[in-house]
Each structure stands twice: as structure tokens, then as C-alpha cells.
Design an enzyme around this catalytic site. Structure first.
Site, PDB file in Angstrom:
ATOM      1  N   MET A   1      -0.095  -3.426   2.208  1.00 26.02           N
ATOM      2  CA  MET A   1       0.434  -2.191   2.650  1.00 26.02           C
ATOM      3  C   MET A   1      -0.523  -1.253   2.718  1.00 26.02           C
ATOM      4  SD  MET A   1       2.934  -0.427   4.020  1.00 26.02           S
ATOM      5  CE  MET A   1       2.736   1.185   4.455  1.00 26.02           C
ATOM      6  N   GLU A   2      -0.570  -0.646   4.234  1.00 25.65           N
ATOM      7  CA  GLU A   2      -1.763   0.099   4.490  1.00 25.65           C
ATOM      8  C   GLU A   2      -1.619   1.644   4.278  1.00 25.65           C
ATOM      9  OE1 GLU A   2       1.073   0.113   8.221  1.00 25.65           O
ATOM     10  OE2 GLU A   2       0.314  -1.462   6.542  1.00 25.65           O
ATOM     11  N   GLU A  20      -5.576  -4.370   6.949  1.00 23.90           N
ATOM     12  CA  GLU A  20      -5.003  -3.051   6.271  1.00 23.90           C
ATOM     13  C   GLU A  20      -5.940  -2.014   6.704  1.00 23.90           C
ATOM     14  OE1 GLU A  20      -2.183  -3.244   5.316  1.00 23.90           O
ATOM     15  OE2 GLU A  20      -2.112  -5.298   5.589  1.00 23.90           O
TER      16      GLU A  20
END
Length: 818
Positions: free
Chosen positions: A249-250, A284
Site C-alpha cells: 500500500m502506497e 509503490e
């Protein structure tokens, strides 16, 4: 935010600076699964106004009611709240592990995309409500505390709790906020153009962090150079979480990962495993610009984030490890082949961009079309426009909308300005309609005539595309661009359509032209040869080519020198093997042995001194195909001996070790199943843990499938791994029917265990269950048990199942292939 790790709860306060434009007495924001204890609106001019709260849980909203309307001007809305650290891998949730001393530990961490920041704190949880975020974490002494910004202050409260304050973020969306608390360790920072980069990991796992630091440092530098914009945050932490629903998750400055996508030992990992880590890290970090700095206005535009991050991941890794031929492997792994193009050949496909009205709709956007097709279409466009002009347009787009929100048309406008090409006119046909075209090539005109049709496996479609075709003569590498609307002519007797192999469309040649191409395969680039294989297999699945003709084509590739092209060869052979009856399959296994046998002999089992990474990967592919699909007894025997050597601790090439494990599992019994579980429990490497879990699900046996299902439901296997493990069991050729029956009989228990965002992925392998009676049972069950947010995926998987059922019924000729 103050988490209580032992009690699995948290308390928090949020102070929102808001500008009131007109007097208001009702304020609506997002809140889900939170208790709100108090709300006070404060103004330097008007003083304090307490508010009452009512909830609309079905809409995940809370309404604040003030008795006296708030006057126009600046206000601070201060809210005290509390919640549960859930075990569903969303919002503010708990992850657990056992430390090297054998003590159970808890981590509190976050996953907010798409719409789960509202489960951690009340907010306006929509992508175009951007704000700056200042985070303070209150934690027990001795715990690590990490958030988006760099730590700026630390103090101790009277009760011994530690208060950690972080630098405010840039202006960004709520779904990018992150905080992590627990017993964690961090590597020493690596400075990349003044930005400190660290890998944060569980205690004792530091030896798996070096490759991530190398790949992360390269990506950070490469991407800043490509975009022409400095990294937009003050630091970057890559954080490995033991329980994580997605790959990563970025979150700005605090990217969270599933451990297998971050932590790896290069000496023990296969090339594919290393590549995955490099891919996910690059993906990411690419988001820090495309997604974080510039964000889609609404979730219908999520492809702008994910497709572009996938495209840039591929460019980055191709520059990081050129010898991996990343664009070829993207195609071979499904980028323009078996995954996104497969789905786009269905009636149940969807446009890349389509309306999103609910959180479930937003979650459904995270699929192969958003990532794979979106990236493939961008690559096709880049190759058509020219790489440097494309890059200029992308950089302009990011600079125009820095700290803001944008839509698809804004990207097209930037590319049009940079290139002078009417990009929107062309690309809207790819973004706003689903499906894939097939370009038909026949003799005519000065050489060949191109026409297009809507390609579907079942039935027909009416789609029309503006196709950016690249073509060349088989005698000449010079490429001719052709914009195909209806029909077009080429001045070549033997044209290569989709020259370079980057187009997202199928090609069917007239038999005479196709025969001339087959006679000169050595004149084609690797991706052009890949396209022949992939298009032949697509035509076979679509009932437009007999399986025997496809296998005969594969026979022309016995001497193929590009390692990655053996993967689509192996994939189609495995699918045909899966639909073969027990009576026919031994003879078909002989076909497989004949087709890959020379390549297996040439590759052998031992690694040569000067071999490339891809040659090692090829060896694993060939051995796996020979042992699992070809049922070759000598390969099976050698694989079992190699597995024993790995368990003893002997040094074995990782690709050979992985293939040997798969072969041993495919021909294993209960004893092997239990050994795999023992190895899983004692493994430290994230990759080894996944290998042994997959091996357990690969061992055939109805009772063994039931035992694995028991372990999943009892929580002995992490719920992050539950969905894909079930999919592997359902895909098992021998025991998959029984595994599906277990899914149906224990459905309610599975729904309670599997993270809701992953539930639909249980269906990943149902196309393998292509016996007509089993397919009917699957359809009936899914009609009676809808999956929230999974409606589109269910329809796609059922249609893919129908395609395999038809293939099974049509290919009674499999003995004829033999």
C-alpha cells in the site's frame, strides 16, 4: 492515536481545520465502526459550540448537529472517539507474530484504501477531499511508532506512555494516511538524493532487507529522474507487515507490504520471487507521484493510479535488471496475455474506467483490468507516440496537477500537447469500452489488408477501436505505424502485425501468410513470437482453432531460445492436460514429454557457471512441466531426491528447489503433506512459507484438502493466505472437485475468516472445474450466495468456466493430438 495492543482497542482525537463558507448547523462526514465520545467546534471569533452526533451506518456516515449554526469563517472541529483493532486487515487493525524468544507480539497497523480511513478516525474519506495530516501516536515504551512524516518530537507522559509526534504531510487524500505501532526493527537509512530510505521489519529478519534497500534506492532515484520532479516527502519507510490483505500500500512515506513482497534472501529466492519484490517496491514508489502527489478525482479513475504505477514498475525494473527482459515477462505472465486479455475476451468484462457508487464498487476496481490491461494499453500508447514524447506529457501532467486531483481527460490533454497526436480520440475507445479487438490480416491491395473485429470467446461483440497498430515486413525491422479504424492496407506480402509485440489486441493471419511466418520464426523478436503463441491459444479458447493445431504450433518452438516464452507454452499444455480425461491423459503426457524433452535435456538439473537469471528460471519451468504435466518418472524421482537434499540443508539452486518441491507435491501422499506442514512451521523466509503452503494444497487427496480447510478456519494459517490457498486447492486436477464441495459446505465459516476484500479471490481457479455437472453446481451455489462487491468478478469467472467447459466438450480430439 493511542492503541491498546493487549485489549485490541484504540482511542483517538482528530482536530479538523475547516473553512465554513455559509452558516451551517449540520456537518456530515464519514465514520464506520467508531464510537464518538464528544464533538466541539471551536473558533477564535465565535468560541465553542458542542455538537450531537447521529449515525447512518448503512452509508458509513456520521452527522454532527450544532444547536447554533456555525458562522462563516475558520473553525476547528475537535472529535474524541474510540474503536476496535479488528482482525479483518482493514482500517486500523491488529497483526500478530511470535518473536525470536517465542513470545506472542501484536502490531497495530493500517490499510485505508479504498474507503477505510473512516474506520480509524472520522474524516471526509473521499479522494478529492485533500488535506495535510499531522499525526501523533501515544505508545508503550519500547514500541516502534511510524507514520507518514518523519518523527519530530518524542516525550514521556506521567503514566509512562511515550508521545511521538510526526511532521505534517503534504496535501493528500485520507486513504494515504498510515500509522504502525509494535515491536519492530529498522535498517540504517540509505540516503537517496537527500531522502532517508529504510526497511522496517520484524525482529530477527534484518538479513532479508538488503535487496529491498537496493531495489528501493534504485527506484527512488530512477522515478524522480523520469518524472522530472523530486520525491514529494521527507523520508521513505518500507514496512513489512506479517498480516496484510494486498501486496502493498502506497501510503506516502510509509509504504506497507506483505512480507513476501518486501523481504527476501537473494541467495535463496527464485528469479520470479526476486522480480516480484523488485516489482512491488517499484510500483509503490511510483505511486508517490502518480497517486499520492496527483490523485484521481473519484474512484472511477483509479486506473490512473494503478495502471500507471504498474507501467512505471515495469520500466523501473527493466532499467534495474535489464537482463530480466521485464517487458517480455510482463506479456508471458499475463500482462497482455492470459490474465487481462483473457478477461477482456468475455462478455462479462468491463471498461477500464466505469461508474463507482459504493465502497464495494471501489474495491471491485482493483483487478487485472485496472492493473494489467491499463498498463498494457499505456505501453502500447507509449510505443506508438515515442518514449520521450510520452515521458514529456506525463511530466507535464504531474506538474499541472501537483497536490491536486485529475481525470483521464487531463492525462490525454497533456499527452496531446506533448505529441500533437489526438490521443483522447484514440484512447477513449480503450478506456471507456470493455473488450479487445482482433486484427484480421489477409492478402490484398499492395500486399495485405487489415480489418478489425470484436474478439470474444463466446458469442460476438460490437466494439470498434482506434487501434494504434505497429507493423513491419518480416524482411525489414523498420516499423510502420498505422491507425486502424475500419480497414487499412500494408505494402508487405508477409507482414508482422503487432510489430514489437506491445499491442493490446489479437492478430489472426490468413493461413498462407501465417504459414510463411511460421517458416521464419527466427526473423521475429521474442515478443513477436510470444504474440503468435498467445493469439493461437486465444483462438483455441474461442473455438476458432483446434487444440491440435495449437499443439502443432507449439512444436515449432522446441528450439526456442528465449527462456520466458516457455511459460505460455507450459501454461497452455497444463490447461489441456487439465481437461483431459483419465483415459486420455497418459497419452497426452507423452505429447508433453516429446515437446519439452529436448529442452529439458539441454537445460539439465545443474546450474552452469555463466548462466543468466532467466536461464535458471527456464530450468524450473521446464522441470515443472516435465514432472507435473508430462508425468516423467525420471524427473519425478530426481525431484524427490532434490527435495530431500533441500530439507537436509544442501545448497540447491532456488529455481530447481522450487520446481522439485512442486513436482514432489503433485505426486505426493499424506506423508509429504505432513512434512510440508512441518517445514512451513519452522520456515523463517517469507518465500519458503508460501512455497510450503502451496505444496500442501498441491498434494492431491480429498481428506488432505479437508485438513487444510480445517487449518484455515481454525486460524492456524494466516487469514491473509486463506483465499489463495483455497484457490490452489480448488484448482487441483485430482481433488479440486472435493475442495469445491468443502468451500460450499463451509462457506459461512470461510466468510467469517477471509478478509472481505479478498473473498472473491477464492474463485480464482474455478475455471479448472470444467466437468459440466461440477460447473452446474458451482453456478447454482454462486447464484444463491452473492459476494458483496464481487458480482462482476463472479460473472467473469463463471464465463471463463463456460469457456473451459466448451473446450473440454469440443476437444474430444485430444487423442488425435497424440
Amino acid at each position: 492515536m493511542e492503541p491498546d495492543l493487549d485489549a485490541a482497542t484504540f482511542r483517538g482525537t482528530v482536530s479538523i481545520d475547516a473553512e465554513v463558507s455559509d452558516p451551517v448547523s449540520l456537518i456530515e462526514l464519514n465514520s464506520a465502526e467508531l464510537e464518538i465520545d464528544s464533538v466541539v467546534a471551536r473558533s477564535d471569533v465565535w468560541g465553542e459550540r458542542p455538537a450531537q452526533v447521529t449515525f447512518q451506518p448503512e452509508f458509513e456516515r456520521a452527522t454532527l448537529h450544532v444547536e447554533t449554526p456555525l458562522e462563516a469563517g475558520g473553525w476547528s472541529i475537535d472529535i474524541e472517539f474510540s474503536g476496535i483493532l479488528n482482525d479483518r486487515l482493514r482500517g486500523f487493525y491488529r497483526s500478530t507474530y511470535v518473536d525470536p524468544e517465542g513470545v506472542d507480539q501484536v502490531i497495530a497497523t493500517t490499510q485505508f484504501e479504498s474507503t477505510d480511513a473512516r474506520r480509524a478516525f472520522p474524516c471526509w474519506d473521499e479522494p478529492d477531499f485533500k488535506a495535510t495530516f499531522g499525526v501523533t501516536l501515544v505508545v508503550d515504551d519500547g514500541l516502534a511508532a511510524i507514520s507518514n512524516g518523519a518523527e519530530v518530537r518524542r516525550s514521556e507522559r506521567d503514566d509512562g506512555k511515550v508521545v511521538v509526534e510526526f511532521a505534517p504531510t503534504m496535501k493528500m487524500s485520507t486513504y494515504l494516511v498510515a500509522f504502525v505501532v509494535g515491536r519492530l526493527e529498522a535498517t540504517a537509512p540509505v540516503m537517496v538524493s537527500g531522502v532517508p530510505l529504510r526497511v522496517v521489519h520484524l525482529p530477527g529478519k534484518g538479513r532479508y532487507a538488503s535487496f529491498a534497500l537496493e531495489a528501493g534506492a534504485f527506484a527512488l532515484d530512477y522515478l524522480a529522474g523520469y518524472y522530472g520532479i523530486p520525491y514529494p516527502a521527507g523520508k521513505l519507510d518500507l514496512v513489512g507487515i506479517p498480516d496484510f490483505a494486498w501486496g502493498a500500500m502506497e501510503n506516502l512515506g510509509c509504504v506497507t507490504f506483505r512480507e513476501t513482497a518486501l523481504l527476501v534472501d537473494p541467495a535463496e529466492a527464485t528469479q520470479s520471487e526476486l522480480q516480484r519484490v523488485a516489482d512491488v517496491i517499484a510500483h509503490e514508489i511510483a505511486h508517490m507521484w502518480f497517486g499520492d502527489l496527483v490523485t484521481m478525482k473519484w474512484w472511477n479513475g483509479i486506473w490512473l493510479n494503478e495502471a500507471f504505477a504498474t507501467f512505471m514498475e515495469l520500466k523501473t525494473v527493466d532499467a534495474f535488471r535489464p537482463e530480466w527482459n521485464r517487458w517480455v515477462s510482463f506479456a508471458a505472465e499475463g500482462g497482455v496475455g492470459s490474465s487481462s486479455m483473457d478477461i477482456d475476451s468475455l462478455e462479462a468484462t468491463r471498461p477500464i474506467e466505469f461508474p463507482v457508487e459504493s465502497p464495494d464498487d471501489a474495491d471491485a476496481m482493483f483487478d487485472a483490468l485496472t492493473y494489467g490491461k491499463g498498463a498494457a494499453v499505456l505501453r502500447m500508447l507509449e510505443q506508438f507516440l515515442g518514449e520521450e514524447k510520452f515521458r514529456t506529457g506525463v511530466s507535464d501532467y504531474l506538474q499541472w496537477f501537483t497536490h491536486g486531483n485529475a481525470e483521464t481527460k487531463d492525462l490525454w490533454k497533456a499527452l496531446e500537447q506533448a505529441t500533437g497526436v489526438p490521443v483522447a480520440e484514440m484512447m477513449d475507445t480503450w478506456i471507456f469500452q470493455g473488450g479487445v479487438p482482433i486484427v484480421e490480416v489477409a492478402p490484398g491491395g499492395p500486399g495485405a489488408v487489415l480489418t478489425q473485429d470484436h474478439f470474444r470467446y463466446l458469442g460476438s461483440g460490437e466494439g470498434q477501436w482506434t487501434v494504434p497498430v505497429l507493423a513491419r515486413s518480416i524482411d525489414d525491422p523498420e516499423i510502420t505505424p498505422v491507425t486502424l479504424h475500419g480497414a487499412a492496407e500494408l505494402p508487405y506480402d508477409t507482414p508482422i502485425v503487432n510489430a514489437g509485440g506491445h499491442g493490446f489486441y489479437r492478430v489472426r493471419y490468413d493461413k498462407e501468410i501465417e504459414g510463411r511466418i511460421h517458416d521464419r520464426l527466427d526473423q521475429l523478436l521474442p515478443l513477436e513470437r510470444y504474440a503468435l503463441i498467445a493469439d493461437s491459444w486465444g483462438l483455441t479458447l474461442g473455438g476458432r482453432r483446434r487444440a491440435s493445431d495449437h499443439v502443432r504450433l507449439l512444436g515449432l518452438f522446441r528450439s526456442e531460445t528465449e527462456p520466458l516464452l516457455w511459460e505460455p507454452i507450459a501454461g497452455s499444455l497444463a490447461t489441456l492436460s487439465g481437461i483431459a480425461t483419465d483415459a486420455v491423459r497418459p497419452a497426452f503426457a507423452g505429447v508433453v514429454r516429446d515437446l519439452v524433452g529436448d529442452a529439458v535435456l539441454g537445460s539439465g538439473w545443474e546450474v552452469g557457471r555463466s548462466e543468466s537469471d532467466l536461464e535458471r528460471r527456464l530450468r524450473g519451468t521446464l522441470l515443472r512441466t516435465m514432472g507435473v504435466v508430462g508425468d516423467d518418472e525420471s524427473t519425478i524421482e530426481r525431484a524427490r531426491a532434490t527435495f530431500e537434499a533441500v530439507v537436509r540443508g544442501d545448497v540447491v539452486d532456488p529455481d530447481v528447489a522450487s520446481a522439485s518441491l512442486t513436482i514432489t507435491a503433485a505426486h505426493g501422499l499424506e506423508a509429504e503433506y505432513h512434512r510440508f506442514w512441518e517445514e512451513y512451521e519452522r520456515s523463517e523466509s517469507p518465500q519458503d512459507q508460501v512455497r510450503y503452503l502451496r505444496a500442501m494444497a498441491t498434494v492431491p487427496g480429498d481428506a488432505l484438502a479437508a485438513a487444510t480447510m480445517d487449518r484455515i478456519i481454525a486460524g492456524e494459517i494466516r487469514n491473509q493466505d486463506s483465499f489463495w490457498l483455497i484457490a490452489v486447492m480448488v484448482g487441483n486436477r485430482k481433488s479440486g472437485d472435493a475442495a469445491w464441495d468443502l468451500v460450499t459446505s463451509r462457506w459461512d465459516e470461510l466468510v467469517a475468516v477471509i478478509p472481505p476484500q479478498n473473498l472473491r479471490r477464492v474463485l480464482d481457479s474455478i475455471p479448472a472445474r470444467s466437468k459440466p455437472d461440477v460447473a452446474d453446481r458451482i453456478r447454482s451455489f454462486l447464484e444463491a450466495h452473492p459476494i458483496p462487491g464481487g458480482e462482476l468478478y463472479v460473472g467473469q469467472q463463471l464465463e471463463r468456466l463456460d469457456v473451459r467447459v466448451r473446450l473440454r466438450q469440443a476437444e474430444q480430439e485430444l487423442p488425435g493430438i497424440v
